[in-house]
Design an enzyme around this catalytic site. Sequence first.
Site, short mmCIF file in Angstrom:
data_model
loop_
_atom_site.label_atom_id
_atom_site.label_comp_id
_atom_site.label_asym_id
_atom_site.label_seq_id
_atom_site.Cartn_x
_atom_site.Cartn_y
_atom_site.Cartn_z
N ARG A 149 -31.94 4.25 7.74
CA ARG A 149 -32.86 3.22 8.63
C ARG A 149 -34.60 2.71 7.74
O ARG A 149 -34.10 3.23 6.70
CB ARG A 149 -34.05 4.09 9.73
N TYR A 161 -44.54 0.96 10.79
CA TYR A 161 -44.63 2.02 11.92
C TYR A 161 -43.89 2.50 11.01
O TYR A 161 -42.25 2.55 9.52
CB TYR A 161 -43.60 1.47 12.53
N ASP A 218 -35.97 0.06 13.02
CA ASP A 218 -37.20 0.39 14.23
C ASP A 218 -38.08 -0.30 14.29
O ASP A 218 -38.88 -0.19 13.61
CB ASP A 218 -37.39 2.08 14.33
N HIS A 220 -39.90 -0.34 17.05
CA HIS A 220 -40.56 0.89 17.94
C HIS A 220 -42.21 0.10 19.21
O HIS A 220 -42.06 0.24 18.98
CB HIS A 220 -42.02 1.58 17.01
N GLU A 244 -32.98 -0.76 16.60
CA GLU A 244 -33.72 0.17 17.58
C GLU A 244 -35.41 -0.48 18.19
O GLU A 244 -35.71 -0.22 17.38
CB GLU A 244 -34.16 1.63 16.27
N GLU A 270 -34.92 6.20 23.48
CA GLU A 270 -35.66 8.07 23.35
C GLU A 270 -36.98 7.99 23.95
O GLU A 270 -37.11 9.04 24.12
CB GLU A 270 -36.00 7.51 21.60
N ARG A 291 -29.53 5.93 22.56
CA ARG A 291 -30.81 5.99 21.23
C ARG A 291 -31.27 7.21 22.70
O ARG A 291 -32.87 7.50 22.66
CB ARG A 291 -31.26 5.12 21.31
N GLU A 347 -29.18 10.73 13.66
CA GLU A 347 -31.07 11.06 13.17
C GLU A 347 -30.97 12.09 12.83
O GLU A 347 -30.63 13.39 13.51
CB GLU A 347 -31.60 9.98 13.88
N TRP A 410 -47.15 1.74 20.59
CA TRP A 410 -47.21 2.80 18.77
C TRP A 410 -45.45 2.33 18.87
O TRP A 410 -44.95 2.78 19.47
CB TRP A 410 -48.24 3.52 19.57
O1 KDG Z 1 -42.87 11.86 18.71
C1 KDG Z 1 -42.27 10.31 18.62
C2 KDG Z 1 -41.17 10.25 17.56
O2 KDG Z 1 -40.31 11.08 17.94
C3 KDG Z 1 -40.84 9.48 17.30
O3 KDG Z 1 -41.71 7.80 16.80
C4 KDG Z 1 -39.46 9.03 16.18
O4 KDG Z 1 -39.14 6.13 16.51
C5 KDG Z 1 -38.82 7.58 16.29
C6 KDG Z 1 -37.47 7.77 15.57
O5 KDG Z 1 -36.49 6.91 15.84
O6 KDG Z 1 -37.24 8.74 14.91
MG MG Z 2 -37.48 4.88 17.86
#
Ligand code: KDG
Ligand code: MG
Length: 410
Positions: A149, A161, A218, A220, A244, A270, A291, A347, A410
């Site tokens: 990643r 991020y 990602d 995010h 992602e 997630e 995911r 991951e 975030w």
């Molecule tokens: O607690 C938040 C994290 O698990 C996250 O920011 C990690 O986005 C993440 C990832 O893909 O591992």
């Molecule tokens: Mg993530």
Amino acid sequence: MTATIRSAEVLISSPSRNFVTLRLTTEDGVVGLGDATLNGRELAVASYLRDHVAPLLIGRDAHRIEDTWQLLYRSAYWRRGPVTMTAIAAVDMALWDIKGRLTGLPVYQLLGGASRTGALVYAHASGADLEDLGDSVRARLAEGYRAIRLQVAVPGMGSGYGISSGRSTGGRYAYEPAKRAGLAVEEGWDSARYLRYMPRMFEWARAEFGPDVALLHDAHHRLTPMQAARLARDLEPFDLFWLEDCTPAENPEALRLVRQHSVTPLAIGEVMNSIWDFAPLIQEQLIDFVRASVTHTGGITHLRRVFDLAALHQIRSGSHGPTDISPVGMSAALHLDLAIHNFGIQEYMAHQPLAHEVFRTSWTYQDGMMHPGDEPGLGVDYDDDAAARFPYEPAYLPAARLIDGTVHDW
Ligand code: KDG
Ligand code: MG
């Protein structure tokens, strides 16, 4: 044949970061561990388990995994949500662990046995700029990873991020999302700069590292539907394994627009926690990878159900494995990865060495693949003496603000 639960303990320790662990013990002294870590909100799950779930477990038969899941889910009346589903997940993992230890079998054998020889994992590479990112990618490739990643700080924005400068960590560890600060750290965000820079980063990465390494990214949850569609379209030439969380999870309809404009594979989930969150995305074929984590999605029993639904639509798994999933949760994920047919990728952010002083694992890593090992149960032991050296420390995830000061995702 019964195995009566005698005690349910909630263990909180902070070996490099906070982890909440549920330990169930049967009348015969057989122990099962479950991960109950909800990053930045750890004590909410600890209380849910200690105050509301533990009393229901004492005296129950540890063998009745499905029945216990349904009881905890349905009798709470207040269903779903990260706190509830993480608490139920911890109980579920601990019961699978007990069943494995009682039968002498690793959990993946109880789930139907291995469907593959190992689970393909992806590592993280990140950097303060492309040179720094390059060092980080080369370190991961040298360790044998076949999937990586990529995250980089965006010029002019100062952050991004998921950035851990290779210069400061020697490229060894992934970033740590939660900060042990009094309050959430605030980071700046500028979607326009980000959208211009990401295609340049991937163009550079393909030129530098060639076509074979699987590359992931990602976003995010930070983009609007149209911005996400543009990014997914602009990244098409660079053949991503997945993009992602391109839009916030609360707006699953956004993915229809992204799909209309791009064939970049999408991974979502997630921050979701139940099959009811995933069902519309799966049934409408809006995602390519589920995911989710065992820890936040109701445990092995429930996540398997999500993966089985996904399999009907040729959608694969992509289990979340950041540092805030404890080694117990990581092990549970690896057992599931090995057993299911529609496995995609796992991951693996890799915990700091201190975490392994508390959690003794039996998983192995070799050439970009992991195996959960053949110890009975989940194959993880908890060292109370080591844990006592690392008491809980409050930690918060960061917040993001746009350049005009508006709070952003975030
Ligand atoms: O607690 C938040 C994290 O698990 C996250 O920011 C990690 O986005 C993440 C990832 O893909 O591992
Ligand atoms: Mg993530």
